[in-house]
Design a protein around this motif. Structure first.
Motif, short mmCIF file in Angstrom:
data_model
loop_
_atom_site.label_atom_id
_atom_site.label_comp_id
_atom_site.label_asym_id
_atom_site.label_seq_id
_atom_site.Cartn_x
_atom_site.Cartn_y
_atom_site.Cartn_z
N UNK A 291 4.95 -2.93 7.73
CA UNK A 291 3.71 -2.76 6.95
C UNK A 291 3.81 -1.47 6.15
N UNK A 292 3.00 -1.39 5.09
CA UNK A 292 2.95 -0.20 4.24
C UNK A 292 1.50 0.26 4.12
N UNK A 293 1.26 1.55 4.37
CA UNK A 293 -0.06 2.16 4.13
C UNK A 293 0.08 2.94 2.83
N UNK A 294 -0.65 2.52 1.81
CA UNK A 294 -0.40 2.98 0.45
C UNK A 294 -1.64 3.59 -0.20
N UNK A 295 -1.52 4.86 -0.62
CA UNK A 295 -2.59 5.50 -1.39
C UNK A 295 -2.52 4.99 -2.83
N UNK A 296 -3.61 5.14 -3.57
CA UNK A 296 -3.62 4.72 -4.97
C UNK A 296 -3.26 5.87 -5.90
N UNK A 297 -3.90 7.02 -5.69
CA UNK A 297 -3.70 8.16 -6.58
C UNK A 297 -2.44 8.92 -6.18
N UNK A 298 -1.31 8.45 -6.69
CA UNK A 298 0.00 9.03 -6.36
C UNK A 298 0.68 9.58 -7.61
N UNK A 299 1.45 10.64 -7.47
CA UNK A 299 2.24 11.12 -8.61
C UNK A 299 3.42 10.19 -8.89
N UNK A 300 3.95 10.29 -10.12
CA UNK A 300 5.11 9.52 -10.60
C UNK A 300 4.78 8.04 -10.80
N UNK A 301 4.46 7.34 -9.71
CA UNK A 301 4.08 5.92 -9.82
C UNK A 301 2.84 5.74 -8.96
N UNK A 302 1.73 5.26 -9.56
CA UNK A 302 0.51 5.13 -8.76
C UNK A 302 0.60 3.93 -7.82
N UNK A 303 -0.34 3.89 -6.87
CA UNK A 303 -0.30 2.86 -5.85
C UNK A 303 -0.41 1.45 -6.37
N UNK B 288 9.34 -9.82 -5.14
CA UNK B 288 9.20 -10.74 -4.00
C UNK B 288 9.36 -10.02 -2.66
N UNK B 289 8.89 -8.80 -2.63
CA UNK B 289 8.81 -8.05 -1.37
C UNK B 289 7.42 -8.30 -0.81
N UNK B 290 7.34 -9.03 0.30
CA UNK B 290 6.05 -9.46 0.84
C UNK B 290 5.62 -8.65 2.06
N UNK B 291 6.16 -7.44 2.21
CA UNK B 291 5.72 -6.58 3.29
C UNK B 291 4.21 -6.37 3.18
N UNK B 292 3.44 -6.57 4.27
CA UNK B 292 1.99 -6.37 4.19
C UNK B 292 1.64 -4.95 3.73
N UNK B 293 0.69 -4.85 2.78
CA UNK B 293 0.28 -3.58 2.22
C UNK B 293 -1.20 -3.34 2.48
N UNK B 294 -1.50 -2.20 3.08
CA UNK B 294 -2.89 -1.76 3.26
C UNK B 294 -3.12 -0.56 2.34
N UNK B 295 -4.04 -0.71 1.38
CA UNK B 295 -4.39 0.40 0.51
C UNK B 295 -5.35 1.33 1.26
N UNK B 296 -5.00 2.60 1.35
CA UNK B 296 -5.84 3.61 2.01
C UNK B 296 -6.15 4.68 0.98
#
Length: 225
Positions: A47-59, A70-78
């Motif tokens: 799983x991936x815990x992903x912020x939105x406001x990120x430098x370089x490439x946003x969430x 086609x990377x289907x790893x579950x993503x939780x936006x935090x």
């Protein structure tokens, strides 16, 4: 289970990694979107815990690019972005869940377990291997109806074996998914913990469900032994 945390705030990132580790996850940290993409593409996270406001490439773009590949790893936006349109945008581009800051670790870990159950393949709420039952959400283990007391690390190792029952898993594979600091550890630590598990979930019940595949690794029998 191994989780990637992508968070650019150093203190919060370290706190998230520590909190998830305490809950039994193996957690890695990336501090910008570019690093997060690199790690997510290189390592098979659960799983991936992903912020939105990120430098370089946003969430949003991290999520969009992973799904396009086609990377289907579950993503939780935090994230601190709590607008309903922000949440809708995240879900529309392929995120699986959305949690706003401040947050509860109880809720975060429960949602991660739920995402893993709904992940790339069927993930039932209670995992079963013969008469061995494992409840990741409740952190309980039963064998033949008898409760088995496991440490956090033992539980995480057994959970990974049960989720991949019937498959031969190498020491390195087990290290990568169960131990955060796996690069610094002697692979024989896996053998030690396999011994702990056998003394708790096999020997007292006269079973041999955790098998050694000589020269390759370990396998949990599909019928639980």
């Amino acid at each position: 289970m191994r989780v990637l945390v992508v968070e650019d705030h150093p203190a919060l990132g370290r706190a998230l990694v520590h909190g998830l580790t305490v809950e039994g996850f193996a957690a890695d940290l990336a501090t910008d979107g570019e690093e997060g993409l690199f790690k997510a593409e290189d390592i098979p996270y659960d799983a991936i815990v992903l912020d939105i406001m990120l430098p370089r490439v946003n969430g949003y773009d991290v999520c969009r690019r992973l799904r396009a590949a086609k990377n289907w790893t579950p993503i939780l936006m935090l994230t601190a972005k709590d607008g309903e349109y922000d949440e809708a945008d995240a879900l529309d581009i392929g995120a699986d869940d959305y949690l706003t800051k401040p947050f509860s670790y109880v809720v975060l870990t429960a949602r991660l377990h739920a995402l893993m159950r709904r992940g790339r393949r069927p993930r039932p709420a209670v995992l079963r291997a013969g008469d061995l039952l494992l409840d990741p959400g409740g952190r309980t283990c039963l064998r033949g109806g008898v409760s088995v007391d496991l440490t956090t690390r033992e539980f995480s190792l057994l959970e990974y074996l049960v989720r991949h029952q019937g498959q031969v898993l190498s020491k390195q594979d087990l290290l990568a998914h169960v131990w955060t600091d796996h690069f610094e550890l002697d692979p024989n630590v896996v053998e030690v913990y396999i011994g702990y598990l056998r003394r708790k979930v096999d020997h007292p019940f006269g079973t041999r469900s955790i098998e050694t595949v000589r020269g390759s690794g370990y396998r949990l029998a599909t019928d639980g032994g």
